[in-house]
Design an enzyme around this catalytic site. Structure first.
Site, PDB file in Angstrom:
ATOM      1  N   TRP A 175       0.376  -3.646  -4.151  1.00  0.00           N
ATOM      2  CA  TRP A 175       1.454  -2.415  -3.575  1.00  0.00           C
ATOM      3  C   TRP A 175       0.880  -2.944  -1.894  1.00  0.00           C
ATOM      4  O   TRP A 175       2.249  -2.488  -1.243  1.00  0.00           O
ATOM      5  CB  TRP A 175       0.663  -0.894  -3.755  1.00  0.00           C
ATOM      6  CG  TRP A 175       1.333  -0.382  -3.179  1.00  0.00           C
ATOM      7  CD1 TRP A 175       2.139   0.702  -3.603  1.00  0.00           C
ATOM      8  CD2 TRP A 175       1.126   0.888  -2.043  1.00  0.00           C
ATOM      9  NE1 TRP A 175       2.940   1.855  -2.820  1.00  0.00           N
ATOM     10  CE2 TRP A 175       2.028   1.696  -2.147  1.00  0.00           C
ATOM     11  CE3 TRP A 175       0.325   0.893  -1.184  1.00  0.00           C
ATOM     12  CZ2 TRP A 175       2.529   2.827  -0.523  1.00  0.00           C
ATOM     13  CZ3 TRP A 175       0.386   1.762   0.079  1.00  0.00           C
ATOM     14  CH2 TRP A 175       1.272   2.539   0.227  1.00  0.00           C
ATOM     15  N   HIS A 176      -0.169  -3.016  -1.447  1.00  0.00           N
ATOM     16  CA  HIS A 176      -0.517  -3.451  -0.022  1.00  0.00           C
ATOM     17  C   HIS A 176       0.371  -4.387   0.611  1.00  0.00           C
ATOM     18  O   HIS A 176       1.036  -4.283   1.180  1.00  0.00           O
ATOM     19  CB  HIS A 176      -1.475  -3.415   0.030  1.00  0.00           C
ATOM     20  CG  HIS A 176      -1.950  -1.834   0.557  1.00  0.00           C
ATOM     21  ND1 HIS A 176      -3.334  -1.236  -0.410  1.00  0.00           N
ATOM     22  CD2 HIS A 176      -1.969  -1.168   1.325  1.00  0.00           C
ATOM     23  CE1 HIS A 176      -3.147   0.117  -0.395  1.00  0.00           C
ATOM     24  NE2 HIS A 176      -3.179   0.295   1.300  1.00  0.00           N
ATOM     25  N   GLY A 177       0.885  -5.158  -0.834  1.00  0.00           N
ATOM     26  CA  GLY A 177       0.780  -6.794   0.129  1.00  0.00           C
ATOM     27  C   GLY A 177       0.975  -7.831  -1.270  1.00  0.00           C
ATOM     28  O   GLY A 177      -0.368  -7.850  -2.272  1.00  0.00           O
ATOM     29  N   THR A 195      -3.141  -1.235  -6.754  1.00  0.00           N
ATOM     30  CA  THR A 195      -3.564  -0.852  -4.881  1.00  0.00           C
ATOM     31  C   THR A 195      -3.190  -2.591  -3.835  1.00  0.00           C
ATOM     32  O   THR A 195      -2.391  -1.759  -3.040  1.00  0.00           O
ATOM     33  CB  THR A 195      -4.832  -0.537  -5.070  1.00  0.00           C
ATOM     34  OG1 THR A 195      -5.011   0.917  -6.040  1.00  0.00           O
ATOM     35  CG2 THR A 195      -5.028   0.503  -3.366  1.00  0.00           C
TER      36      THR A 195
END
Lengths: 471, 357
Positions: free
Chosen positions: A317-319, A314
């Site tokens: 996924w965001h960065g 997660t």
């Protein structure tokens, strides 16, 4: 292009709706929507659309692999290979530049992340895995499959829609009834208002405060907390507002998208927060990562391992920066503590825990907003040991009526029935599938008022006064 | 009525057509122009290259965003509504007591520009030494920000707003080569700044000019030299809020008996306005060629300077970034730089970079 822009609201959207309303042919509908969805993407990201086309073709081709005829081992190997191919663009654009940067190379510094690549890829991966599992039948029609991935309401910021959720709507003739159109319009304007009237207003000041921190200057205690609170308000109203707009637009176009937010800031635990925040992403990781890793059925250690893996992914996924890992680390640590201590299922001290949870949310968004660990350390430090000088001038001058109104709306959103969304509480329905309870007569005038106010604010925000003293 | 009713879908279609029509009508509502700090977007040009490069889409986006018919109405509606509530509609403008607007940058910018860190003292000493070696006089004059003089109009937030501004003021006042005017301005009973503008008014500008002229040549300004007239002024702070508001102001000019002043101006190829005053006559004049490098504050005291200089040229400070523009003006005996407090640190490096300076 974003939904909250004049060109979308006053040109793109009416052209889309007029085409669909005036030409009532299914094939035309599909091509019209697909063509304009591609244009929507090209308008925002230009030639990066070719990457999305490649991902689309790869996922579509993967659907044709005779998965059920392969041995278990080959099925797994081939699935891993397909997923890797689908993830290649995201790996290249999102993770290679920060990794190269960390290694001291600026060779990829100029590489820009294609708009919405993460959401697009996750849609494609979910389709391939569902076909692989045999829970859905492959889509034979490339046009309809492309429309599933490209349809513009979910293209840039979700929600992450499963193929099975809109399969019938992809294949059928889509037409919104008056109640559906009314719901869609009101839901869209509700989201537009959240974005334009709240998120954008507080976001401007939050950005300026975080910019001071990024510039290496210490903030006073009050200013640091103000910036963190403003950012927490901004990210929720921005993201959930975008989801509201996407769901509303989808209804107007004849699709039903899943809900994505359910008042996450009213949670009393981190576990509950993740059941209310970006629900379609949580669902994605639950179904495609957490459960396959064993979930909670194989002992505590395996459960915690699965949880940590989910949050590692997660975060990534965001960065691809350390700050996102710190953010994910905070949340996963809190989740594990809640499970280990039984707090997750406890109903005690809910009010106190809600307050503490709000503080946790505000503090844990700081790594999300800061770019480096230095900035993060300085910001957190200012939130604890910052000077007691009061608000900085930028905060005094930045607290305009628009920002104060936005903050008041944010506070009001914390009040009311916890089980309903704000939209549901006002209009009597929790989702677009419960239209019989939808307060149509209230929704339309309120929707029009919100649309007019949001449009005024949007047009105002674009105002760049003539600064002749800078001649 | 249920979603599956044929009449409901027909009505849904009619609603979609009606909604779309309203949006398109709003888009094509006749536009009225607004002064903005950006060039008006060009009309979208239909071309193959524009389509393939995406430039056409960008042109359409810019044209829709800026030329939107109802935009000026929206801007003015929000501005008036917010001002009616006694507040500023934009963070760029801070409303003090009695609704007097101030430029927020005066307070905010001071906190992000610690002047000591810019080594202004050392830089100015270096410039002054170079000028002296070249046989030129050099004077750096700093114009106080409105907020630092009209501080009693800021209300209860005065101390917080001016905390950084005051630090910078103290630093600038400690540099002997800088001419400042805080003390004399604070001692004045006159209104030295416009109500709705970030600048000093003509009275403030002339007060500063007299101090500067007397510093260059003591006693050159005589009582009775200054002449006052009235005019209407549109304040930049109201423009920042999206409105135009006029205020009556006193314009101050200098008229010296026995002095004939010739004025001319030109716009250079790069767009800078160069003004020249040449004076002659029986009265005392500041001799030699003088160059004033200035910012926007000069607009409100330029009419006072001319009759006191034998040969005066003014050029906006931004011209320093194009050295050729300065070089073409020739050499000078005296260089005066006039800058507002909030812009003191910017462009100093440009001064150093000009060869003949």
């Amino acid at each position: 292009m974003v939904f909250s822009s004049p060109v979308f609201l006053f040109l793109f959207l009416p052209v889309v709706l007029l085409g669909l309303a005036l030409v009532r042919l299914r094939r035309f509908q599909a091509f019209w929507l697909l063509g304009l969805s591609a244009l929507f993407y090209i308008w925002g990201a230009g030639q990066a659309v070719l990457i999305l086309v490649a991902v689309t073709l790869a996922a579509y081709a993967a659907g044709w692999i005779p998965w059920q005829r392969l041995t278990v081992r080959w099925r797994r190997v081939l699935l891993a290979a397909v997923i890797l191919v689908l993830l290649l663009p995201i790996l290249f654009f999102k993770y290679l530049p920060p990794l190269a940067g960390a290694a001291g190379s600026d060779a990829f510094a100029a590489v820009a992340i294609p708009l919405g690549i993460s959401f697009f890829t996750f849609h494609a991966v979910s389709y391939v895995i569902d076909v692989w599992r045999g829970t859905i039948v492959r889509e034979r029609n490339l046009r309809d499959f492309s429309l599933y991935l490209f349809v513009f309401p979910h293209q840039i910021a979700g929600p992450i829609v499963r193929y099975a959720e809109i399969r019938d709507e992809l294949h059928g003739f889509r037409e919104a009834s008056l109640p559906q159109f009314g719901y869609g319009f009101t839901r869209f304007t509700w989201g537009l208002a959240k974005k334009v009237i709240v998120a954008d207003q507080v976001g401007r000041l939050a950005g300026e405060i975080f910019a001071i921190n990024a510039g290496g200057t210490d903030l006073s205690l009050a200013t640091a907390w103000l910036g963190a609170v403003l950012y927490a308000v901004q990210i929720y109203f921005d993201f959930s507002g975008y989801s509201d707009m996407a769901i509303g637009l989808a209804i107007m176009l004849g699709f039903h998208f899943p809900e994505n937010f359910a008042q996450p800031y009213r949670s009393w635990s981190v576990t509950e927060f993740w059941r209310r925040w970006h629900m379609t992403l949580s669902r994605w990781f639950r179904d495609y990562v957490y459960f396959p890793l064993g979930g909670n059925r194989h002992g505590v250690l395996r459960e915690y391992g699965a949880l940590l893996t989910v949050f590692l992914l997660t975060s990534l996924w965001h960065g691809g920066t350390l700050n996102f890992l710190i953010w994910g680390g905070l949340h996963s640590a809190a989740l594990i503590i809640e499970r280990a201590t039984g707090l997750r299922d406890s109903q005690r001290l809910l009010i106190v825990r809600r307050v503490l949870m709000l503080l946790f949310i505000i503090i844990s968004w700081v790594p999300f907003r800061t770019a480096t660990t230095d900035q993060l350390g300085r910001y957190w430090s200012n939130m604890v040991t910052g000077s007691l000088d009061g608000l900085a001038p930028i905060a005094i001058t930045g607290l305009t009526p628009a920002v104060l109104i936005a903050l008041a709306i944010a506070v009001i959103s914390l009040i009311g029935p916890a089980r309903s969304t704000g939209f549901g509480a006002v209009f009597g329905t929790r989702s677009s599938l419960e239209l019989e309870r939808f307060r149509f007569r209230l929704a339309i005038p309120l929707g029009i008022v919100l649309f007019v106010i949001s449009s005024l604010v949007l047009l105002w925000s674009n105002f760049s006064p003539f600064l002749y003293f800078q001649f | 009525m249920t979603p599956s009713d044929p009449s409901a879908t027909r009505r849904g279609r009619i609603a979609a057509i009606g909604f779309s029509t309203v949006l398109l009508v709003a888009l094509f509502f006749p536009a009225s122009a607004i002064d903005e700090n950006k060039a008006p977007p060009a009309a979208p040009q239909l071309s193959i290259e524009g389509i393939t490069s995406g430039a056409l889409l960008g042109q359409i986006r810019d044209a829709v965003s800026t030329n939107f018919g109802l935009r000026s109405l929206a801007i003015q509606t929000i501005a008036r509504a917010t001002l009616a509530l006694g507040a500023s509609p934009t963070p760029m403008v801070y409303l003090g007591e009695d609704g007097e607007p101030f430029l927020s940058e005066d307070f905010v910018g001071a906190c992000s520009t610690n002047l000591e860190a810019f080594h202004i003292h050392e830089t100015l000493d270096e410039i002054a030494a170079a000028q002296k070696a070249a046989g030129r006089e050099f004077l750096f004059a700093v114009v106080p920000d409105k907020g630092s003089i009209d501080r009693d109009k800021l209300g209860s937030a005065e101390d917080s707003l001016l905390a950084c501004n005051d630090v910078n003021r103290a630093y600038l006042e400690s540099i002997p080569t800088i001419m400042t005017a805080w003390n004399s301005f604070e001692a004045s009973d006159d209104e030295l700044y416009f109500f709705g503008d970030s600048h000093w008014n003509y009275v403030g500008g002339s007060r500063f000019a007299v101090e500067l002229l007397n510093r260059v040549q003591p006693g050159i300004v005589q009582p009775g030299d200054l002449v006052e007239t009235q005019e209407q002024h549109s304040g930049d702070l109201f423009l920042l809020m999206g409105l135009e508001q006029l205020e009556t102001t006193t314009v101050v000019t200098a008229e010296r008996s026995g002095v004939d002043t010739q004025y001319d101006s030109e716009v250079t190829p790069l767009g800078y306005t160069v003004q020249r005053w040449r004076s002659s006559g029986d009265a005392a004049l500041i001799t030699g060629r003088t160059l004033i490098v200035h910012d926007s504050t000069f607009a409100y005291n330029s009419a006072v300077y001319g009759p006191y200089f034998e040969d005066l040229t003014s050029v906006p400070i931004q011209a320093l970034s194009d050295p050729g523009e300065i070089a073409r003006l020739g050499d000078y005996d005296r260089v005066i730089v006039q800058r507002v407090q909030r812009g003191v640190q910017s462009d100093l490096d440009l001064l150093l970079a000009i060869d003949w300076l």
